[in-house]
Design a protein around this motif. Sequence first.
Motif: not given
Length: 317
Positions: A204-210, A241-245
């Motif tokens: 949830e803390g990942l930069d959404e633009a990224m 999903a893989k990037f987020r994980k």
Amino acid sequence: MAEITAAAVKDLRERSGAGMMDCKKALTETGGDMEAAVDWLRTKGLATAAKKSGRTAAEGLVGVAVEGLKGAAVEVNSETDFVSKNDQFQDFVRTVTQVALTTGDDVETLKSAAYPGGEGSVADKLTANVATIGENQQLRRAKTVAVSQGAVVSYVHNAVSPGMGKIGVLVALEGDAPKDAIEALGKQLAMHIAAASPLALHEEGLDEAMVERERAIAAEKAAESGKPANIIEKMVEGAVAKFRKESALVSQLFVMDNKTKISDVVAKAAKDAGGSIALVDYVRFQLGEGIQKETSDFAAEVAAASGIGAKEPASAQ
């Protein structure tokens, strides 16, 4: 169209891991836009980097310090690596890191704080150092973390002096488990963070633009597969999903066994210790990440090999 210089090709090659001529083509195709060129290479499957560049492109030191239940990290840049070995420079980094424990994250507040020893402010001392060492230096950033109980653990990868090096990490662990168990876990997690470079604590803390940038790259790559739209959609969502994980610390696989999620490592440590342990925050500073610095001698080598006209210099002609 912007001229594609040898220095730009060198920079892109270091950031992407792609070949020299592929980098030249990527810059040509994107009008010299570095970020767009990285994305272009990735859509073609030519770049090895999975996220924005974290390459070291400035000299100096990262300092970390822990006092009680609080930790601080700072980055001070210099023009050459030679200065990072200077005792005066190291003493400044060490002292400013201690001051940051009190002032907090804001760099301007840190600069205006009194420098221990009655030598004016931190900014005044930095100015004096520039004059006596004879090289430009910058206090770039600072970050603090704290817990109410538990421990803040520090780690420096390849330290050049106690508490200083190229990569500095702080791990904040909250809990009532025995302190030695928390600190042992903290050291392991800090080493993982140094190696794995997480972008956020939780997804949830990942930069959404990224994240959206990753989605756009995945969509373009999937579209080239020629598969039906519904399959392409699943491919894109799977890639995101893989990037987020892989980018969130708690869901990364522990580097020491490459199979256990960090959240499970923490849970097991708490169970084994017979108390509570929660990973609540972290800091990872890598010297020079996000800063670009040209090195014209290598640019000349690239120019000679590729026939690219570089304006850099006599050495590139």
